[in-house]
Design an enzyme around this catalytic site. Structure first.
Site, PDB file in Angstrom:
ATOM      1  N   ARG A   1       0.783  -1.167   0.355  1.00 54.12           N
ATOM      2  CA  ARG A   1       0.320   0.161   0.253  1.00 54.12           C
ATOM      3  C   ARG A   1       0.962   1.344   0.015  1.00 54.12           C
ATOM      4  O   ARG A   1       1.813   1.372   0.990  1.00 54.12           O
ATOM      5  CB  ARG A   1      -1.144  -0.033   1.356  1.00 54.12           C
ATOM      6  CG  ARG A   1      -1.460   0.941   1.701  1.00 54.12           C
ATOM      7  CD  ARG A   1      -2.997   0.870   2.389  1.00 54.12           C
ATOM      8  NE  ARG A   1      -2.156   0.856   3.791  1.00 54.12           N
ATOM      9  CZ  ARG A   1      -1.127   1.798   4.724  1.00 54.12           C
ATOM     10  NH1 ARG A   1      -1.573   2.597   4.251  1.00 54.12           N
ATOM     11  NH2 ARG A   1      -0.864   0.862   5.779  1.00 54.12           N
TER      12      ARG A   1
ATOM     13  N   HIS B   1      -3.822   3.799   4.501  1.00 49.88           N
ATOM     14  CA  HIS B   1      -4.830   3.019   4.726  1.00 49.88           C
ATOM     15  C   HIS B   1      -6.414   3.574   4.012  1.00 49.88           C
ATOM     16  O   HIS B   1      -6.906   3.091   3.134  1.00 49.88           O
ATOM     17  CB  HIS B   1      -4.714   2.225   6.249  1.00 49.88           C
ATOM     18  CG  HIS B   1      -6.033   1.469   6.454  1.00 49.88           C
ATOM     19  ND1 HIS B   1      -5.914   0.408   6.155  1.00 49.88           N
ATOM     20  CD2 HIS B   1      -6.897   1.752   7.235  1.00 49.88           C
ATOM     21  CE1 HIS B   1      -7.144  -0.539   6.452  1.00 49.88           C
ATOM     22  NE2 HIS B   1      -8.217   0.896   6.738  1.00 49.88           N
TER      23      HIS B   1
ATOM     24  N   TYR C   1       3.706   4.829  11.453  1.00 45.84           N
ATOM     25  CA  TYR C   1       4.347   4.109  11.572  1.00 45.84           C
ATOM     26  C   TYR C   1       5.423   3.853  10.852  1.00 45.84           C
ATOM     27  O   TYR C   1       5.195   2.246  10.300  1.00 45.84           O
ATOM     28  CB  TYR C   1       3.185   3.543  11.647  1.00 45.84           C
ATOM     29  CG  TYR C   1       2.581   3.265  10.575  1.00 45.84           C
ATOM     30  CD1 TYR C   1       2.303   2.587  10.012  1.00 45.84           C
ATOM     31  CD2 TYR C   1       0.775   4.038  10.517  1.00 45.84           C
ATOM     32  CE1 TYR C   1       1.375   2.279   8.208  1.00 45.84           C
ATOM     33  CE2 TYR C   1       0.381   3.932  10.023  1.00 45.84           C
ATOM     34  CZ  TYR C   1       0.371   3.528   8.422  1.00 45.84           C
ATOM     35  OH  TYR C   1      -0.356   3.455   7.776  1.00 45.84           O
TER      36      TYR C   1
END
Length: 392
Positions: A286, A290, A299
Site C-alpha cells: 500500500r 490506509h 508508523y
C-alpha cells in the site's frame, strides 16, 4: 516471444487430497524485496519488465491485451487519485486508496468471466472497473448520499463492505448457492492481510472447504493492517494457512499484473471445475495511507516506501511494453488524455450526486412497519420542519 526465461518446474502436494499431483500452487523464484528475504512467489514479469514463463501458470497475451492491461491500471490509478483529491477538498467524507495495488486488482479482475461474482472490501476500485461499475458510482457511499451506489446483480459485483472480513462469509454463502443451483460460475472474495486475522475470514475457510464451494479467496497482502505490520499478524507466510483448512494456497507477485491474471484465472477454473476453494496471496504494498484519515508516516519509514516504489506495477508493465516494442508514445499519450477526461467526469459527477431525503434513512429498515422507527421518523420530520418555518 523474445525476452522470456523460464523458472524451474516443481511438483507440490495437493493438501486437499494428500497426493503429489501438481495442483495450481506452483513454485516461483525466491526474491529479495528490499525489506527482507521473502518466501517464493509466482512471477511472470520482473520489476525491470522481463517476461518469465512459469510451467504451472502459462499465459499467452496478445499485444492488444497487454496494452489494455496498462490502460486499465493507468485509468484506475487516476480514479483513485481523484477520490483522494475530492476528499481533501471536502467533497468526500473518506476515501480508501488502492495506490500500488493496481496490478493485483486489474489482473484478478480481468481473470473473471462476466458471470463470476466478486465480493470486495472498500478499496477494490480496480475490480469494480473490470466489472463495469462506473467510477462515479463508487463515490456515493464515501460522500454519504447512498449506501452503495450500484445494483450488485447488474455487474456481479457486491457492494463495498466496511465491516472487516464479513464479505468472505457472504462470498462462500453465494458460492454454495451457485453450487446448489447447478451453475458453473465461480466466486471471488477480496480481503486484506489484516482481515485474514478476523474470525469471519477463518470461518469462511472452514465452510468453503467443508462444502467444496467454488470460491477463490484473494488476499491483497499490502504489508500493513492499518498500522500493524505483517510481522505482528502471523508467523508463517499467509498463503500457507490454506493447507490447514484443506485447500491449496499460492503466493503471487502482487505488483505483476500478468502473474495476477494467470494465477487468478487458474484458481477460478480450479473452483468452478468442482475442485473447491483456493487461496491467493497477492504480495504487494500500500503506497498511500490506509484511508484519508490515516498518517502512514507515523508508523513506517520513507526508505521502506521508496524500496517498494521501484516495484511500481504500472512502471513495470510499461517497461515490458517498451522492451517488446508493443506500444509507442502515441499510445501512452492517448491513455493519459483519456485519464484526464475520466478525472473531469468524476469531479463533475461527484458534485452532481443528489443529496438524499433525510427521512429516507428510515425506509427499508424493517420488512414491516415498526413502531419505534415510525416514532423516530416523526421526531426527525418535526425537527426538520422547524428549519423550514424559520426560513419563512
Amino acid at each position: 516471444m523474445t525476452g522470456r526465461r523460464a523458472v524451474e518446474k516443481s511438483t507440490t502436494p495437493n493438501p486437499a487430497s494428500g497426493s503429489t499431483k501438481r495442483a495450481p500452487q506452483g513454485r516461483g523464484t525466491r526474491r529479495t524485496t528490499g525489506l527482507k528475504d521473502e518466501p517464493e512467489f509466482i512471477q511472470l514479469l520482473t520489476p525491470t519488465g522481463e517476461r518469465i514463463d512459469h510451467p504451472d501458470y502459462p499465459l499467452e497475451l496478445s499485444p492488444e491485451e497487454a496494452r489494455s492491461l496498462y490502460r486499465d491500471m493507468v485509468l484506475v490509478r487516476r480514479v483513485d487519485a481523484e477520490g483522494t483529491a475530492l476528499q481533501r477538498q471536502g467533497e468526500l467524507g473518506l476515501w480508501a486508496s488502492l495506490l500500488g495495488q493496481e496490478a493485483a486488482q486489474i489482473g484478478s479482475g480481468r481473470a473473471m468471466r462476466p458471470d463470476d461474482f466478486a465480493f470486495p472490501t472498500y478499496r477494490e476500485h480496480g475490480v469494480a472497473w473490470c466489472k463495469g461499475v462506473p467510477p462515479v458510482n463508487l463515490l456515493g457511499m464515501f460522500r454519504g448520499v447512498n449506501n452503495g451506489g450500484w445494483d450488485p446483480n447488474e455487474n456481479n459485483f457486491n457492494l463495498y463492505t466496511i465491516v472487516i472480513g464479513s464479505q468472505a462469509l457472504h462470498a462462500v454463502g453465494y458460492a454454495m448457492g451457485v453450487q446448489r443451483d447447478g451453475g458453473d460460475s465461480a466466486v471471488i472474495a477480496y480481503f486484506g492481510d489484516g482481515a485474514s486475522s478476523q474470525g469471519d475470514v477463518l470461518e469462511s475457510f472452514v465452510f468453503g472447504a467443508s462444502y467444496n464451494a467454488p470460491v477463490v479467496f484473494f488476499c491483497q497482502n499490502n504489508q500493513w493492517a492499518i498500522s500493524e505490520p505483517t510481522s505482528r499478524q502471523f508467523r508463517v507466510p499467509l498463503y500457507q494457512r490454506a493447507a490447514g483448512f484443506g485447500f491449496p494456497g499460492v503466493r503471487v507477485d502482487g505488483n505483476d499484473v500478468l502473474a495476477c491474471l494467470a494465477v487468478t484465472r487458474a484458481a477460478l477454473e480450479h473452483a468452478r471445475s468442482g475442485q473447491g476453494p483456493m487461496l491467493i496471496e497477492a504480495f504487494t504494498y500500500r503506497m498511500g495511507a490506509h484511508t484519508t484519515s490515516d498518517d502512514p508516516t507515523r508508523y513506517r519509514s520513507s526508505d521502506e516506501v521508496e524500496s517498494w516504489r521501484a516495484k511500481d506495477p504500472i512502471v513495470r508493465l510499461k517497461a515490458y511494453l517498451d522492451r517488446e516494442a508493443l506500444a509507442d508514445e502515441t499510445f501512452y499519450k492517448t491513455v493519459d488524455d483519456e485519464a484526464d477526461e475520466l478525472a473531469a467526469q468524476i469531479r463533475s459527477g461527484c458534485l452532481a450526486l443528489p443529496d438524499p431525503d433525510p427521512l429516507s434513512m428510515f425506509e427499508h429498515s424493517y420488512a414491516a412497519p415498526h413502531a419505534q422507527v415510525a416514532e423516530e421518523r416523526a421526531f426527525l420530520a418535526d425537527y426538520l420542519a422547524g428549519f423550514a418555518e424559520e426560513e419563512h
